[in-house]
Design an enzyme around this catalytic site. Structure first.
Site, short mmCIF file in Angstrom:
data_model
loop_
_atom_site.label_atom_id
_atom_site.label_comp_id
_atom_site.label_asym_id
_atom_site.label_seq_id
_atom_site.Cartn_x
_atom_site.Cartn_y
_atom_site.Cartn_z
N SER A 43 2.73 3.97 -3.86
CA SER A 43 2.56 4.96 -2.60
C SER A 43 4.12 6.25 -2.85
O SER A 43 4.84 5.33 -3.09
CB SER A 43 2.87 4.79 -1.66
OG SER A 43 1.76 3.24 -1.19
N HIS A 76 -4.78 6.42 -3.10
CA HIS A 76 -4.89 5.68 -3.90
C HIS A 76 -5.61 6.15 -4.64
O HIS A 76 -7.23 5.42 -4.44
CB HIS A 76 -4.63 4.16 -3.10
CG HIS A 76 -3.09 3.48 -3.21
ND1 HIS A 76 -2.51 2.59 -3.20
CD2 HIS A 76 -2.51 4.05 -1.54
CE1 HIS A 76 -1.61 2.79 -3.17
NE2 HIS A 76 -1.43 2.89 -1.95
N HIS A 100 -4.44 -4.25 -2.54
CA HIS A 100 -3.51 -4.45 -2.34
C HIS A 100 -4.34 -5.99 -0.98
O HIS A 100 -5.19 -6.30 -1.03
CB HIS A 100 -3.19 -4.47 -0.45
CG HIS A 100 -2.45 -3.22 -1.16
ND1 HIS A 100 -2.76 -2.05 -1.35
CD2 HIS A 100 -1.32 -2.99 -1.16
CE1 HIS A 100 -1.47 -0.50 -1.44
NE2 HIS A 100 -0.97 -1.36 -1.70
N TYR A 102 -3.58 -7.54 1.89
CA TYR A 102 -4.85 -7.35 2.76
C TYR A 102 -5.29 -6.41 3.34
O TYR A 102 -5.98 -6.03 4.48
CB TYR A 102 -3.10 -6.15 3.83
CG TYR A 102 -2.91 -5.16 3.20
CD1 TYR A 102 -3.42 -3.67 3.84
CD2 TYR A 102 -1.70 -4.34 2.26
CE1 TYR A 102 -3.81 -2.17 3.10
CE2 TYR A 102 -1.20 -3.19 2.00
CZ TYR A 102 -2.41 -2.50 2.19
OH TYR A 102 -2.21 -0.91 1.52
N GLU A 103 -5.96 -5.72 2.27
CA GLU A 103 -7.24 -5.07 2.22
C GLU A 103 -7.96 -6.35 2.14
O GLU A 103 -9.33 -5.63 2.17
CB GLU A 103 -7.78 -3.78 0.73
CG GLU A 103 -6.39 -3.07 0.42
CD GLU A 103 -6.74 -2.00 -0.24
OE1 GLU A 103 -7.46 -1.33 -0.57
OE2 GLU A 103 -6.03 -2.41 -1.41
N ALA A 130 6.29 1.35 -2.45
CA ALA A 130 7.07 2.26 -1.84
C ALA A 130 7.49 0.93 -0.52
O ALA A 130 6.38 -0.16 -0.42
CB ALA A 130 6.16 3.15 -0.92
N MET A 233 4.27 -4.70 0.83
CA MET A 233 3.25 -5.76 0.76
C MET A 233 2.71 -5.73 -0.56
O MET A 233 1.43 -5.99 -0.56
CB MET A 233 2.47 -4.58 1.73
CG MET A 233 2.88 -4.78 2.91
SD MET A 233 1.73 -4.45 4.24
CE MET A 233 3.07 -3.21 5.63
N SER A 234 3.21 -5.56 -1.77
CA SER A 234 2.71 -5.54 -3.22
C SER A 234 3.54 -6.13 -3.87
O SER A 234 4.20 -6.83 -3.69
CB SER A 234 2.28 -4.62 -3.86
OG SER A 234 3.79 -3.89 -3.93
N ASN A 257 11.21 3.90 3.96
CA ASN A 257 12.17 4.12 5.77
C ASN A 257 12.72 3.19 5.98
O ASN A 257 13.01 1.98 4.84
CB ASN A 257 10.86 3.85 6.79
CG ASN A 257 10.08 2.24 6.20
OD1 ASN A 257 9.46 2.28 5.06
ND2 ASN A 257 10.40 0.90 6.85
N HIS A 282 7.67 11.54 9.88
CA HIS A 282 6.87 10.92 8.47
C HIS A 282 7.34 12.30 6.97
O HIS A 282 7.27 12.35 6.69
CB HIS A 282 5.49 11.18 9.18
CG HIS A 282 4.80 11.04 7.94
ND1 HIS A 282 4.66 9.77 7.69
CD2 HIS A 282 3.64 12.20 8.11
CE1 HIS A 282 3.54 9.97 6.58
NE2 HIS A 282 3.04 11.06 6.53
N1 HPA Z 1 7.72 -2.73 5.37
C1 HPA Z 1 6.90 -3.07 4.70
N2 HPA Z 1 6.02 -2.57 3.55
C2 HPA Z 1 6.35 -0.87 3.48
C3 HPA Z 1 7.48 -0.46 4.58
C4 HPA Z 1 7.74 -1.89 5.08
O1 HPA Z 1 8.50 -1.75 5.82
N3 HPA Z 1 7.53 0.63 3.89
C5 HPA Z 1 6.72 0.71 2.74
N4 HPA Z 1 5.58 -0.02 2.87
#
Ligand code: HPA
Length: 307
Positions: A43, A76, A100, A102-103, A130, A233-234, A257, A282
């Site tokens: 991302s 994506h 992913h 989670y999808e 990311a 998450m990847s 973040n 954001h």
């Molecule tokens: N946690 C999990 N996955 C993420 C985060 C996070 O803070 N930021 C970007 N992907």
């Protein structure tokens, strides 16, 4: 879990069919038909595909490749881009838009492109994502070269190599102590120096969580306690399959973040801290990602030129 019904023979057949489709689509472009490097764009890092020379370049939507699933995440795109990078014209395959767990996809589905890459001749996987900063010194826009990982779902049984072993790819008990190759990390930092890039680029441990929720404050403290520097998450499933397939791996996290790991305000506080204290807006996150992505592109171009 779908891996219980998973057949290595059928899966190999699907991978061969996908690889044959890609070879056919690239038959008219011999310079790019055997990519040496696969790049997975995370991302905010889709711009990496812009470092490919404009000619020859071939874009293939996932929907044109049998066995590929489409990404359901907004932003994506879901395509493979084949082309050349650097003055040495290294043939590469860029995956813009990843799949992913989670999808709702199985690990066999999310990592299908990596095994297919092996079949079309790829030797090195460069994977980006990311991630949230867990090390309290990390700020949005910082980068982290991954030197180790914690596979949270894997430790509790949701592992991409669970089920019958794909003997034609690699061993039953794949070591991971050297998954993130030292020579590739050194090369990356050498190119960073040569380019005079001053952005913070750390080395650290990436903790893979299944998502799709972001971590609670207590989970973030837990991840820090067990040795995580960033969380996302990847990446880890793809890295494991790449190593099992004998590929070299370089992996990078863009910190978008910084996690909120403080205890939440108490109901007994007279003047509770605002809930979003320390949270980047954001727009700030997007801006940081955009600037960092430009540095990543420059360093990758020089790094890949040596592969
Ligand atoms: N946690 C999990 N996955 C993420 C985060 C996070 O803070 N930021 C970007 N992907």
């Amino acid at each position: 879990m779908s891996s219980l019904s998973f057949s290595p023979e059928e899966y190999t057949q699907q991978l061969e069919t996908a690889a044959a489709t890609v070879r056919d689509l690239l038959a008219k472009f011999p310079e790019i038909s055997s990519p040496r490097v696969m790049i997975i764009c995370g991302s905010g890092l889709g711009g990496i595909a812009n470092i490919l020379h404009s000619e020859p370049k071939v874009e293939v939507p996932y929907s044109d490749i049998p066995g590929f699933k489409s990404s359901t995440v907004p932003g994506h795109a879901g395509k493979l881009v084949f082309g050349l990078i650097g003055d040495k014209k290294v043939p590469v395959m860029c995956m813009v838009g990843r799949l992913h767990f989670y999808e709702g996809y199985s690990f066999q589905e999310t990592t299908f492109p990596v095994r297919m890459a092996k079949l079309v001749g790829v030797k090195t996987l460069i994977v980006t994502n990311a991630a949230g900063g867990v090390d309290p010194t990390y700020k949005p826009g910082d980068l982290m070269i991954i030197n180790d990982h914690i596979n949270m779902p894997g430790l509790s049984g949701y592992h991409p190599l669970r089920g019958p072993n794909m003997e034609n790819f690699g061993p039953r008990f794949q070591p991971l102590s050297d998954a993130y190759e030292l020579e590739l990390r050194k090369l990356f930092f050498q190119k960073k120096e040569e380019l005079g890039i001053t952005r913070n680029i750390y080395e650290g441990t990436y903790c893979f969580v299944a998502g799709p929720t972001f971590e609670s404050r207590a989970e973030l403290r837990f991840i820090r306690t067990i040795g995580g520097d960033a969380v996302g998450m990847s990446t880890v499933p793809e890295v494991i399959i790449a190593r099992h397939s004998g590929l070299r791996v370089l992996a990078l996290s863009l910190i978008t973040n910084a996690g909120l790991a403080d205890k939440p305000p108490s109901a007994f506080d007279k003047n509770p801290k605002p809930l979003d204290e320390g949270m980047a807006s954001h727009d700030e996150v997007l801006e940081a990602a955009n600037e960092a992505s430009k540095d990543v592109q420059k360093i990758f171009e020089k790094t890949i030129n040596e592969l």
